[in-house]
Scaffold this motif. Sequence first.
Motif, mmCIF file in Angstrom:
data_model
loop_
_atom_site.group_PDB
_atom_site.id
_atom_site.type_symbol
_atom_site.label_atom_id
_atom_site.label_comp_id
_atom_site.label_asym_id
_atom_site.label_seq_id
_atom_site.Cartn_x
_atom_site.Cartn_y
_atom_site.Cartn_z
ATOM 1 N N PRO A 279 0.438 -1.113 -0.249
ATOM 2 C CA PRO A 279 -0.386 0.026 -0.370
ATOM 3 C C PRO A 279 0.757 1.447 0.326
ATOM 4 O O PRO A 279 0.176 2.573 -0.118
ATOM 5 N N GLN A 280 1.940 1.095 -0.209
ATOM 6 C CA GLN A 280 2.874 2.810 0.597
ATOM 7 C C GLN A 280 3.445 2.634 -0.758
ATOM 8 O O GLN A 280 4.501 3.823 -1.582
ATOM 9 N N GLY A 281 3.538 1.747 -1.974
ATOM 10 C CA GLY A 281 4.258 2.115 -3.413
ATOM 11 C C GLY A 281 5.090 1.053 -2.729
ATOM 12 O O GLY A 281 5.871 0.532 -1.761
ATOM 13 N N LEU A 282 5.656 0.616 -4.141
ATOM 14 C CA LEU A 282 7.081 0.280 -4.391
ATOM 15 C C LEU A 282 8.267 0.329 -3.631
ATOM 16 O O LEU A 282 8.586 -0.998 -3.221
ATOM 17 N N THR D 109 -3.272 9.026 1.872
ATOM 18 C CA THR D 109 -3.714 10.271 1.580
ATOM 19 C C THR D 109 -3.692 10.320 -0.288
ATOM 20 O O THR D 109 -4.592 10.176 -1.127
ATOM 21 N N HIS D 110 -1.999 11.020 -0.613
ATOM 22 C CA HIS D 110 -2.056 11.004 -1.899
ATOM 23 C C HIS D 110 -2.650 10.002 -3.140
ATOM 24 O O HIS D 110 -3.077 9.096 -3.720
ATOM 25 N N TYR D 111 -2.214 8.459 -2.037
ATOM 26 C CA TYR D 111 -2.088 6.815 -2.716
ATOM 27 C C TYR D 111 -3.574 6.718 -2.891
ATOM 28 O O TYR D 111 -3.545 5.833 -3.573
ATOM 29 N N PHE D 112 -4.340 6.598 -1.698
ATOM 30 C CA PHE D 112 -5.746 6.846 -1.588
ATOM 31 C C PHE D 112 -6.196 7.695 -3.533
ATOM 32 O O PHE D 112 -6.981 6.775 -3.556
ATOM 33 N N ALA D 113 -6.036 8.989 -3.078
ATOM 34 C CA ALA D 113 -6.447 9.228 -4.381
ATOM 35 C C ALA D 113 -6.162 9.357 -5.429
ATOM 36 O O ALA D 113 -6.894 8.738 -6.928
ATOM 37 N N ILE D 114 -5.285 8.366 -5.728
ATOM 38 C CA ILE D 114 -4.455 8.449 -7.278
ATOM 39 C C ILE D 114 -5.462 6.645 -7.533
ATOM 40 O O ILE D 114 -6.015 6.776 -8.385
#
Lengths: 288, 398, 235, 334, 258
Positions: A279-282, D109-114
Motif C-alpha cells: 500500500p505504500q508503493g514499491l 492520502t495521495h496514494y488513496f486519491a490516485i
Amino acid sequence: MDVLAQQLFNGLTIGSVYSLVALGLTLVYGILHIPNFAHGALYMVGGYATLMSMTLLGMPYFIAMFIAILVVGGIAVLMERLVFNQLRDSPPIHDKIAAIGLLLFLETLIRVIWGADYRSMSTPFSDNIVSFLGVTVTTQRILIVVAAILVMIALQLFLKKTMIGASIIAMSQDREGAFLQGINANRVAMLTFFISGGLAAVAAGINAPINLVYPDMGHLVILKAFVIVIIGGMGSVPGAILGGYILGFSESLGATFISAEYSDIIAFVLLVIILTVKPQGLFAKGAH
Amino acid sequence: GGEDADITEEAEGTPAPGGPDDEGGGEEVEVDTEVAEGTEVIDIGFSGPLSGAGAYYGNNTLNGISMAMEEINEDGGFEVDGETYSFNLVSLDDQYLPDETGANVRRLVQEDDTPFIFVPHSGGTYATQVFNEQDEVLLGSYSSEPEITQQGNDLTWRIPPTYDNYIEPFSEYQMERFGTDLAMLPPNTEFGMDWAEALGPAWEEMGGDVIHESSVDYAQDTDFYTLVTNALADDPDVLFVGGSSEPTAQVMSQARELGFEGGFLVMDQAKLDEIDNVLGGAPDVIEGSVGVAPLVDDIHEGNEQFVSDYQEMHDADPGSEAGYHYYSVYILAEAMKAAGETEDAHAIREHLDEGLHQVDEDKRIYDVSGIDEDGGMTTELRMAVVEDGEVELVDFDH
Amino acid sequence: MLTLTDVSVRYGFYEALSDISMHVEAGELVVLLGANGAGKSTIFRTISGLNKPAKGRIEWKGKSIGGVPASNLVKAGIGHCPEGRKLFPEMNVSENLKMGSYAVRRDKKAVAETLERVYTLFPILEEKQKASAGSLSGGQQQMLAIGRAMMARPELLLLDEPSIGLAPLIVEQVFDVIQEINRGGTTVLLAEQNANAALKIADRGYVIEDGKIVVEGDREELFANDDVRKAYIGA
Amino acid sequence: MSMVKRNATPLIFLLIALVVPLVTDNQYYLYILTLAFIWSIAIYGMNLISGYTGQLTLAHAGFFAIGAYSLGLLTVDVNVPYWLAFLLACVITTVAGLLIGLIALRTKTHYFAIYTLCVGYIIYLIIYQWDELTGGVRGLIGIEPPGAIGPITFESAESNYYLVLAFLVLTIVFMKFITESLVGRTFVAIRNSEELAQTIGINTMKQKLLSFVISTFFAGMAGALYASFVRFIGPEISYTMTMFDMLTYLIVGGIGTMYGPLVGTFLIVTLTQSLQFMEEYRMLIFGPVLVLLVIFYPRGIVGGIQMWKAKRQYKKQQKMAKQASNSSTYGGGD
Amino acid sequence: MFIETKGLTKAFGGLTAVDNVDVGIEKGKITAIIGPNGAGKSTLFNVISGFYPTTKGTITFNGEDITKKKAFNVAKLGIARTFQTTNLFEQATVMDNVIVGHRLRTKSGVFDALLRTPRLKREERESREKAEEVLAFVGLTKEANRLVSDVSQEAKKRAAFAVALATDPEVVFLDEPAAGVNPDETDGLIDLMHKMVANGLTVCLIEHKMQMIMEIADHIVVLNQGKKIAEGTPEEIQNNETVIQAYLGGGDEAVDAN
Ligand SMILES: Nc1ncnc2c1ncn2[C@@H]1O[C@H](COP(=O)(O)OP(=O)(O)OP(=O)(O)O)[C@@H](O)[C@H]1O
Ligand SMILES: Nc1ncnc2c1ncn2[C@@H]1O[C@H](COP(=O)(O)OP(=O)(O)OP(=O)(O)O)[C@@H](O)[C@H]1O
Ligand SMILES: [Mg+2]
Ligand SMILES: [Mg+2]
C-alpha cells in the motif's frame, strides 16, 4: 520486420515519453507534495507551443521546442506563484482541486484559441526511415529516445551534484528549515515548477510528431504518469525513469501478446496490483 | 447512377476532421438569423457540442444550419398557407452529454416552443426520444445509428445515410487490386465499431480473410506504432483504417514507415484529400486507398454555390456534417410548405419526403433519393480511389 | 549589535508580541525566559525573518532588518535553530549539515572546518552520518539542528529551547556546547524553560509574559528575583 | 419542537421544493432540478468519505456508473421488475464498493486519491471496451422509468421530481443522523488523525470501509435514479471529467459540511444552464473560480458562511476572554 | 505482573531500537522508563501499544498475550497512551476531542444512528458524561469548549491525558508528559498523575526530568541503546554506576535543574 524487436523499440520510445512526463510530475508531486493534476495540461500546452512556434512563427523545430520550454515553464511558475504557493498550508485535498481548476482552464483556453481539432506536426526527422536489427523506425523516434535519456541524465546530475539541486530537495522536506539555511524557498519552488513544466514541454515536443496535437492530449499521459510516480516512489527520480520504461514495455508487449483493446488498462491494473500488495508503493521508505 | 457522393460521417465522441487552418471550434458561430420584416418567426432548436472535445464538430453542423437559414431569411422567408415565415435558430450547448441534451431539448420546447430540433449525436437523440413524442417535437438527428429509427419513434428524422452501401464496392475494389487478407484497425468510436462489424463478415463472405482485428483510440493511445506493428505482423494486403483525417493520416503513414505496401480501405469519415494535405502531399502513402468522395471533390450543380460560399465564409472546406445540415434546413422549409403547417411536428414529419423533392435543384447538396417511412434518409453514394497518385471518383455501379 | 524597539507581532487578530524592546550586544549570551506561549519563539521568528513585525523596528548591526526575508538574514550572520528543529527528515545527517552551510558554501575550507567542529562537539552525529534525520531520536535531532545552525558560522545564534526533550546528561552537554560556542565569539540568544541551567551560563536575561517583557536584568538580578525563582526555577 | 427550530432553513427550502411543481409547469425547470437532486445524492455519498472521513475518493463517477449500468442492464436485458432492479443496482454498487474499498483503503492520502482515480478509470475502460455487455461507446438505450408503486406512477416529470426529491430528503436525513451521531464523530476522528484514532481504540480500517461502502451505496443509488430518469446512459458518466465535475460540486458547496453537496450541485447545475450562451467560455471562468474558492473559501460556500458566523462568535469570546485572562493559570488538579 | 514483556525486540532495518527487553509493570504503581535519547523508549511504547509490529518477543497484559494485537484492540483491552509530541485534533474543541475517546466503549452503529435507538442516546449521553468527568479530573472543565489549537501547551498535555482517560483504561502510557512545560506547571502534572494512581490506574511514563521521576516513580527502568541496563527504585537507580555513566552524568546540574 521482427515483431518482437519492433515492439521492444516501440516500448522504449513510449517509455521515454512516459518517463519525461513522470519526471516533471515526480519533482512537483513527490518533492513539493503537490499532486499537480494540471501537469497533463502543461504537456498539452507544450505540444501547442511547439507546433505554433513552427507554424505561426516559422521557427525551426529545435528553436520551437526551446520556446515551448520557456512558455510552459513560465506557465508552471505562474501556477506555483498564484496558486500552489497560496495553498501551502492547506490540506492536501485543496492542491488537487486547484490543480483540476487549472487543468480545466488551460484546456478550455487552448480550445478557445485554436479549436478542438487534431493537428499533426511534422519535423525534419519525421520522414527519415532507418532500419536496423529487424527494426524500422523514423529518426524522430530515435531522437525521442536519445533526447529523453540525455535530459534525464542532466536532471539527475543537477539534483545530486549541485547545491541548488540539493536545495530543491531540502526545501521540499521542510520549507521553513530551508529558509533558515539561507535558501530562498520561493525561488526554489519556482525553479522546481519551471523544470517540471520544461520537462513536460520537451516530452510533448518530441512526442507530438509521432502522435497528434489536440486539447485532450494530456489526459491519458497524465493518468499514466501518476501511476508511474507511485510505482517508482514519490519524488524518486530514478523511480520515475524506471517506472516509465516498465510501463512503456508492458504496454507494447501487452498489446501484442495479451490484448490490444485492453492495453491502456495495463498501467492501471499494474498500479492496483502493486498498491494491493504494498500500500505504500514499491519503493516506500520506512514509516515513522 | 447517383451523381452526388460524399462523406457520411458520424463523429461520436471525436472531433470531426478538418484542416489545420479550419476555424477553431471555440469560436462562437454567429447565428445571424436576421428575420425578414413582416414575417412570422419559427424558432428552430439545436443541441450539440459547442464546447469541450466535440466543439469543432458541433460548430461545423451549426455552420451548415445557420448558412441555410440566413439565405432563406434574406430571401424574405418562405410562404406557408398564405403567411410568410422566417427561421430563427436557438442553439444550446450539450458538450456531447446525453443528459444535457435532454435538458436542452426540454428547455427549447418550454421556452421557445420549437417544433423541430437538430441533435447531431446518437446519445442525445436517445435521451430525447424518451419524451419527444409526448412533447410533440421533431428531432433531426445526425447519427448513423440504425436504432434511432428502428425504435418506432414517430418524430425522428435520421439525416445521414447508412454506411452499408460502401462496404461491398470498397471491398471488391481492394480485393481485386491488392488481395484477400484484411487487417482491421478502425477507431474505437461508435461509428468505427459499426463499420468494423459490418465490414468483417462482408469481407469474408466475399471470399477474403480477416487476419487481424483491433481498434485504435485516437484520444488515448499515446503511440500508434504498437498497434500498427501488430496489425502488419501477419502481412495483410489491405488495411482498414479511418476516423478523423489527421489521426488516420498518422496511422497510414506509420503503416508505410513500417513497410506496408498494400491498400487502405478508408472509413468514410476521413477524407483522402485531407489526409494528403495533412501529410504535406504524400502520394506514396495514400496510393491504393479507397474512400468516400469528399464534397469538394464532387462539385455539381446542387452544391457548387454552397461549397464556394462556405469556403468564403469559413475559410475552410465544408464537411459532410455542414452540407447535410444545410440541406436539411431547406428540406424542412419545403416540408412545412407542403404540410401547410409550421407547428405540428407530426404533419411536418409526414411531409418530409415530399419536401425533399421540392427543394430547388441548386440546393441539393447530395443526391438523396428519399426519406423512408421510419424517418431515415437515403443518399446515393460514390467512392474515391487513388490510382497513380491521383484521386478519382468512381460510381458504385461501374 | 541587535536592537528591537517597540516591536509588535500579530497572528491574525491575536497580538503575540506587544511593544517588545530589547538588545543583544556582541559576544553576549542572553537568555529569554517565559512560560509556554509567552512569545519567545515569536521573537526569534521575527528576528530571523520568518514573521514580519506589525510595528516597531529591528536593527542588526545598525541596519533595519524588519521584514527582510529569512534567507537573506542567514547571509547577514543571523543563525536560527528553531523550535521543532525543522530538519530535512529524508536527508541524512551529513546532507543536513551540508545544507546548513548553504549560505557560506563557496568557502569550502571554512565549511570543512566547521563540520569538523560540529562532529567534535556531537560525536553521535558523525557516527550517524548516513542515517536519515527523520529516523534519529528526539535528542539526536536536536543536536543535529544545533549543528546545522552552526554550519553557516553565524555571528548571532538564536537557540529556541535546545534542551527540550533531552536527557539530563545531554542537557548538560548541550549547555556546555552553547557556552563553548559563545566563548568562541558567537553571540547567543537563548530561549529556555530550563531557567536554572540557562541562567547559569547567561550574561543577561529577559522574562516574557503574554508577549511583554516583564523583567530584565543580568544573571544575578534574575536569580535574586523572587517571582522569577518561583515561576521558572521552582522551589 | 427544537428539532424544527434548529433546522428551520433547510425546512423552508424543502417547503419551497415541494411547491415548485405546483406553481410552474415548466418541464425544463423540473428536469434541471431533478438532475441536480440526483447528482446531489451522489455528492452526499462522496462527502461522507471525503469530507467527513477525510479520504479523497476519485472513483465515485465509476460507482455512479456501476449503479446506472446495473439498473440499465437489469431492466433492459434481464427484464427484472424496476424496483427489484433498483435495489439490486444499489446492492451491486455497494458490493463493488466493499471489494474495492477493502484494497483501496489500505493506501493513504495521495496514494488513496490516485488509487481511486485509477479504479474509476478502470471502470470507465471496462464499460467502454466490454461492449458485449455494456453496449460500449454506443451506450444503453430503452431503460425503464421508475415502476409504479401501487397507484403512483412515475411517467410524468412532476412525479419523477417528487420521487427524486424524496430520495434526496432521505439521503440528507440519513447523513444528518450519521454525522451527528457517535458514528460520525468516529469518522471525523479518523479525518483528523488516523494515528490518534487508532490509539483511542477505533478500528480505523473498519470505520473507513464502512464510510466508503455507505458512500458508494449513495453513488450507486444516484446512478440508478439517473439511468431511469435520463433513460439512456453512455460510458461518459464514468469518465474522469465527470468525476472532476462531481468534485467541483462538492468543493464549491463545501466539503465536510452538511448542506455543501446540495448547495454546490444546485448552484453549479443552474449556473451552467443560465450561462449556456457562453459555451466554451464557461470553463474559462469555472476553472479560476474553483482555484479562488479553494484559496479563499477552502470549505466552500457553506463553509464560508459557517466561518463567518464563527468569526463573529470568536470576536465576542475574545472580549470575554480578555476580561478573564488575568486569572487563568492552573493550580493543578481540579 | 500486570504487563510484562519477554525478550521484546524491535528492529528498523538494521537498527535494533529495542533489544531483547524484559519489563514488568506492576498494577497500581508508577513505572518510569528513562534513558538517553534514542535509547528506544518511545519505540518500546509503540510496540506495547500495538503501533509497530513486534520483531521478536512477547507482551502479556493481565496474563493475556497481546503481542500480535493491533493498536485499536490494545486500546480496547484497557491500555491507553499519549504521544511524545501532542497528538490531538487541533481543529476541534477540547470536549469533542475527549468525547470520541470513549467511542471504544460504545456499540452503536449506523443503524442505531438512523433509528436513533435508545442505545445510541444512552451511549451518547455516557460519552459526554465521561468526557465531562475526565475533563474535570484533569482540570480542564473551563477549557472544554475551546479549540485545541487555542489552548496552552500545558492544557494540551492535560487534554491528551483526558483523551487517554476517556477510553476507560487500566493503564496509561505517557510519553514525556512534562516536556515543554514549566516547573510550576510540572508540579500540577505530578499531582495529576498521583491522582490517577489514587483512582486505581496504573501509570507508565517516559521522562527526562529527573527530579520529577525521582519524586513520583515507584519503579524505574533504564534503557540504553535499546537494552535494559538497570531497574529498581529511585534510590537504587540514582546510585547505579552504569546509569550515571550512561545517562545521568556526573554533575548535579541536570537533576537540580528541574
Ligand atoms: N502561527 C501561529 N498562529 C496563531 N497563533 C500563534 C502562532 N504561533 C504562535 N501563536 C501564538 O502566539 C503566542 C506566542 O507563541 P510562541 O510560540 O512565540 O510562544 P513560546 O514562548 O515560544 O512558547 P513555547 O514555550 O511553547 O515554545 C501563543 O499564544 C501562541 O498560541
Ligand atoms: N520508524 C523508525 N524508523 C527507523 N528508525 C527509527 C524509527 N523510530 C525510531 N527509530 C530509531 O530507533 C532508535 C530509538 O528511538 P526512540 O524514538 O525510541 O528513542 P527515545 O528513547 O524515545 O528517544 P528520545 O528520548 O530522544 O525521544 C533511534 O535511534 C531512532 O533513530
Ligand atoms: Mg517556543
Ligand atoms: Mg522518545
